[in-house]
Motif scaffolding. Structure first.
Motif, PDB file in Angstrom:
ATOM      1  N   LYS A  55      36.400  71.618   4.780  1.00 11.27           N
ATOM      2  CA  LYS A  55      36.476  73.084   4.868  1.00 11.27           C
ATOM      3  C   LYS A  55      37.018  73.536   6.222  1.00 11.27           C
ATOM      4  O   LYS A  55      37.830  74.467   6.301  1.00 11.27           O
ATOM      5  CB  LYS A  55      35.081  73.684   4.651  1.00 11.27           C
ATOM      6  CG  LYS A  55      35.049  75.203   4.572  1.00 11.27           C
ATOM      7  CD  LYS A  55      35.683  75.704   3.288  1.00 11.27           C
ATOM      8  CE  LYS A  55      35.492  77.186   3.107  1.00 11.27           C
ATOM      9  NZ  LYS A  55      36.118  77.685   1.862  1.00 11.27           N
ATOM     10  N   LEU A  56      36.597  72.875   7.283  1.00  7.28           N
ATOM     11  CA  LEU A  56      37.026  73.269   8.627  1.00  7.28           C
ATOM     12  C   LEU A  56      38.532  73.121   8.815  1.00  7.28           C
ATOM     13  O   LEU A  56      39.142  73.835   9.617  1.00  7.28           O
ATOM     14  CB  LEU A  56      36.284  72.458   9.687  1.00  7.28           C
ATOM     15  CG  LEU A  56      34.799  72.772   9.898  1.00  7.28           C
ATOM     16  CD1 LEU A  56      34.259  72.005  11.086  1.00  7.28           C
ATOM     17  CD2 LEU A  56      34.575  74.273  10.086  1.00  7.28           C
ATOM     18  N   ARG A  57      39.142  72.203   8.056  1.00  7.23           N
ATOM     19  CA  ARG A  57      40.598  72.017   8.162  1.00  7.23           C
ATOM     20  C   ARG A  57      41.357  73.257   7.700  1.00  7.23           C
ATOM     21  O   ARG A  57      42.520  73.455   8.063  1.00  7.23           O
ATOM     22  CB  ARG A  57      41.035  70.807   7.328  1.00  7.23           C
ATOM     23  CG  ARG A  57      40.541  69.464   7.848  1.00  7.23           C
ATOM     24  CD  ARG A  57      41.280  68.318   7.183  1.00  7.23           C
ATOM     25  NE  ARG A  57      40.761  67.024   7.596  1.00  7.23           N
ATOM     26  CZ  ARG A  57      39.956  66.268   6.842  1.00  7.23           C
ATOM     27  NH1 ARG A  57      39.616  66.685   5.625  1.00  7.23           N
ATOM     28  NH2 ARG A  57      39.520  65.108   7.275  1.00  7.23           N
ATOM     29  N   LEU A 102      28.836  88.958   5.510  1.00 10.81           N
ATOM     30  CA  LEU A 102      30.182  88.455   5.284  1.00 10.81           C
ATOM     31  C   LEU A 102      31.173  89.056   6.268  1.00 10.81           C
ATOM     32  O   LEU A 102      31.084  90.235   6.618  1.00 10.81           O
ATOM     33  CB  LEU A 102      30.641  88.785   3.859  1.00 10.81           C
ATOM     34  CG  LEU A 102      29.747  88.333   2.703  1.00 10.81           C
ATOM     35  CD1 LEU A 102      30.435  88.642   1.379  1.00 10.81           C
ATOM     36  CD2 LEU A 102      29.417  86.860   2.801  1.00 10.81           C
ATOM     37  N   SER A 103      32.132  88.231   6.682  1.00 13.53           N
ATOM     38  CA  SER A 103      33.236  88.766   7.480  1.00 13.53           C
ATOM     39  C   SER A 103      34.109  89.624   6.568  1.00 13.53           C
ATOM     40  O   SER A 103      34.148  89.425   5.347  1.00 13.53           O
ATOM     41  CB  SER A 103      34.063  87.626   8.086  1.00 13.53           C
ATOM     42  OG  SER A 103      34.850  87.000   7.091  1.00 13.53           O
ATOM     43  N   GLY A 104      34.814  90.572   7.163  1.00  8.48           N
ATOM     44  CA  GLY A 104      35.690  91.419   6.353  1.00  8.48           C
ATOM     45  C   GLY A 104      36.762  90.619   5.647  1.00  8.48           C
ATOM     46  O   GLY A 104      37.059  90.849   4.479  1.00  8.48           O
ATOM     47  N   LYS A 105      37.348  89.644   6.352  1.00  3.10           N
ATOM     48  CA  LYS A 105      38.413  88.828   5.767  1.00  3.10           C
ATOM     49  C   LYS A 105      37.892  88.021   4.579  1.00  3.10           C
ATOM     50  O   LYS A 105      38.548  87.941   3.536  1.00  3.10           O
ATOM     51  CB  LYS A 105      38.993  87.900   6.833  1.00  3.10           C
ATOM     52  CG  LYS A 105      40.181  87.078   6.362  1.00  3.10           C
ATOM     53  CD  LYS A 105      40.765  86.262   7.508  1.00  3.10           C
ATOM     54  CE  LYS A 105      41.980  85.478   7.059  1.00  3.10           C
ATOM     55  NZ  LYS A 105      42.563  84.686   8.178  1.00  3.10           N
ATOM     56  N   PHE A 106      36.708  87.431   4.736  1.00  5.86           N
ATOM     57  CA  PHE A 106      36.138  86.641   3.642  1.00  5.86           C
ATOM     58  C   PHE A 106      35.792  87.537   2.455  1.00  5.86           C
ATOM     59  O   PHE A 106      36.086  87.207   1.304  1.00  5.86           O
ATOM     60  CB  PHE A 106      34.896  85.899   4.147  1.00  5.86           C
ATOM     61  CG  PHE A 106      34.214  85.052   3.101  1.00  5.86           C
ATOM     62  CD1 PHE A 106      34.943  84.261   2.225  1.00  5.86           C
ATOM     63  CD2 PHE A 106      32.828  85.041   2.981  1.00  5.86           C
ATOM     64  CE1 PHE A 106      34.322  83.476   1.272  1.00  5.86           C
ATOM     65  CE2 PHE A 106      32.197  84.268   2.031  1.00  5.86           C
ATOM     66  CZ  PHE A 106      32.947  83.487   1.166  1.00  5.86           C
ATOM     67  N   VAL A 137      29.765  78.603   6.084  1.00  5.06           N
ATOM     68  CA  VAL A 137      30.390  78.443   7.402  1.00  5.06           C
ATOM     69  C   VAL A 137      30.089  79.696   8.210  1.00  5.06           C
ATOM     70  O   VAL A 137      30.400  80.808   7.799  1.00  5.06           O
ATOM     71  CB  VAL A 137      31.911  78.250   7.259  1.00  5.06           C
ATOM     72  CG1 VAL A 137      32.546  78.073   8.632  1.00  5.06           C
ATOM     73  CG2 VAL A 137      32.223  77.051   6.372  1.00  5.06           C
ATOM     74  N   LEU A 138      29.487  79.519   9.391  1.00  3.08           N
ATOM     75  CA  LEU A 138      29.013  80.640  10.190  1.00  3.08           C
ATOM     76  C   LEU A 138      29.692  80.686  11.556  1.00  3.08           C
ATOM     77  O   LEU A 138      29.956  79.649  12.167  1.00  3.08           O
ATOM     78  CB  LEU A 138      27.502  80.538  10.417  1.00  3.08           C
ATOM     79  CG  LEU A 138      26.608  80.388   9.189  1.00  3.08           C
ATOM     80  CD1 LEU A 138      25.191  80.030   9.610  1.00  3.08           C
ATOM     81  CD2 LEU A 138      26.607  81.685   8.386  1.00  3.08           C
ATOM     82  N   ALA A 139      29.931  81.905  11.999  1.00  3.15           N
ATOM     83  CA  ALA A 139      30.314  82.137  13.390  1.00  3.15           C
ATOM     84  C   ALA A 139      29.174  82.919  14.023  1.00  3.15           C
ATOM     85  O   ALA A 139      28.822  84.007  13.566  1.00  3.15           O
ATOM     86  CB  ALA A 139      31.610  82.941  13.462  1.00  3.15           C
ATOM     87  N   HIS A 195      31.933  83.035   7.047  1.00  7.07           N
ATOM     88  CA  HIS A 195      33.381  82.937   6.862  1.00  7.07           C
ATOM     89  C   HIS A 195      33.784  82.090   5.654  1.00  7.07           C
ATOM     90  O   HIS A 195      34.980  81.987   5.372  1.00  7.07           O
ATOM     91  CB  HIS A 195      34.022  82.357   8.124  1.00  7.07           C
ATOM     92  CG  HIS A 195      34.063  83.320   9.264  1.00  7.07           C
ATOM     93  ND1 HIS A 195      35.133  84.146   9.518  1.00  7.07           N
ATOM     94  CD2 HIS A 195      33.135  83.604  10.227  1.00  7.07           C
ATOM     95  CE1 HIS A 195      34.886  84.889  10.587  1.00  7.07           C
ATOM     96  NE2 HIS A 195      33.675  84.581  11.044  1.00  7.07           N
ATOM     97  N   GLY A 196      32.840  81.502   4.964  1.00  6.57           N
ATOM     98  CA  GLY A 196      33.202  80.703   3.798  1.00  6.57           C
ATOM     99  C   GLY A 196      31.999  80.012   3.188  1.00  6.57           C
ATOM    100  O   GLY A 196      30.924  79.951   3.786  1.00  6.57           O
TER     101      GLY A 196
END
Length: 363
Positions: free
Chosen positions: A19-21, A54-58, A76-78, A89-90
């Motif tokens: 996923k990180l890729r 959730l992030s806006g992009k996600f 996946v967290l920031a 983020h995912g």
């Protein structure tokens, strides 16, 4: 806090690396969704429990409710504000998804829980006991990828528990059936193999069947509020109002879910044939390969029902559920066609750089 006690293992580590890729180079942390509260999520991380959103992009990348994070998901967290809260983020690819159709006419998937190893299908040994309804729950379980186990609760209120257990075993061939009583403490040792360290179980069933009581009993703590059922019909109220994940003393993870007044199946991925395994076996002996088991000559299923080898009510429920799933699949296909047609239309022009739209897209 170690993520391993919440089910993290080598498989999730591999999915995390993959996923990180696909993401940018910022620093991310893994977490598991422990509670779904609408716009906010309770998330378990190596640094402890925190709130995430959730992030806006996600959020803008999600095309349906089934793609949103659910209890049990690894995400996946920031981290923000020194780790006080996080932005999601995912979602890592799921290995099991317990789904139902949302109530009402809306054609949407509702995820009950994800990444569950064993699904406890709970039915109380009072007026809640219903073999036909359990057949529907079994279809949901087999479609999910989790292993179904039937729990017959409140054995202390039943005088013919063994009879009802035999009836349920007949309707669910090959599925473990356990009779338990949290009040008397009976049957706990039979459940130990399902709740070992790193193993995730979820409970589902109708309101008042004893799911929250089971969570408290297995955890040895009053984690969930419980209420008495109505004496007249043994119907319960929605004591649990949201899905939540807890860690048990033996290291297992358990997910409690709100009771279901009605289970509307989402889709079929072979669950119907698995839940009605003996009908599928008989169907192989029918004269015609496309036999509908309704009126055809040489139908082994109808012959078994006429001779009493196959329960007639079970065959009726098979036909009823099969029609429901076919109708559901046709509605879903129409919805997908409408969505695809709408997406081919020209999209409105994107906002200029520096506007609110860019802020949402980038975060």
């Amino acid at each position: 806090m170690k993520l391993e006690q919440y089910g993290w293992n080598e498989e999730w580590n591999r999915k995390w690396t993959d996923k990180l890729r696909l993401l940018d180079d910022r620093e991310y942390a893994a977490g598991r969704i422990a509670g779904d509260f609408g716009s906010k999520y309770k998330v378990i991380t190596a640094a402890g429990e925190l709130w995430g959103e959730l992030s806006g992009k996600f959020r803008h990348s999600l095309s349906g409710s089934g793609e949103y994070p659910a209890v049990g998901d690894w995400v996946v967290l920031a981290m923000q504000d020194g780790g006080a809260h996080a932005v999601i983020h995912g979602v890592l690819p799921r290995h099991s998804v317990i789904s139902r159709k949302v109530a009402g006419p809306t054609q949407e998937e509702q995820i009950v829980a994800s990444n569950v190893d064993t699904l406890f299908l709970v039915s109380a040994l009072n007026d809640d006991f219903n073999v036909r309804r359990m057949e529907r729950y079994l279809i949901m379980a087999w479609n999910s990828g989790a292993n179904p186990v039937i729990l017959l609760t409140k054995a202390d209120l039943c005088t013919d528990a063994e009879l009802k257990m035999a009836e349920m075993q007949q309707a669910a061939p090959g599925v473990p059936v356990h009779v338990v009583s949290a009040i008397l403490g009976d049957g706990r040792e039979e459940l130990q193999p399902y709740i070992g360290r790193g193993h995730t179980v979820a409970l589902t069933g109708s309101s008042g069947c004893g799911k929250s009581t089971m969570v408290n009993w297995l955890s040895g703590r009053n984690l969930q509020l419980t209420q008495d059922v109505r004496e007249g019909d043994s119907r319960g109220r929605h004591t649990t109002t949201h899905r939540e994940l807890f860690v048990l003393p033996d290291g297992g993870i358990i997910v409690d879910t709100p009771g279901m007044r009605e289970l509307q199946l989402w889709e079929d991925d072979g669950g119907l044939d698995l839940a009605f395994g003996e009908i599928s076996t008989l169907a192989a002996q029918c004269r015609f390969s496309d036999c509908t088991h309704t009126r055809e000559e040489g139908c082994a299923v109808l012959e078994a029902a006429a001779s009493g080898v196959l329960d007639g009510k079970r065959l009726q429920n098979y036909h009823k559920t099969q029609k429901e799933l076919q109708f559901q699949n046709s509605k879903e296909a129409r919805q997908k066609r409408k969505t695809a047609a709408a997406s081919t239309k020209s999209a409105p022009p994107r906002a200029k750089a520096g506007s609110w739209q860019r802020v949402l897209d980038e975060y």
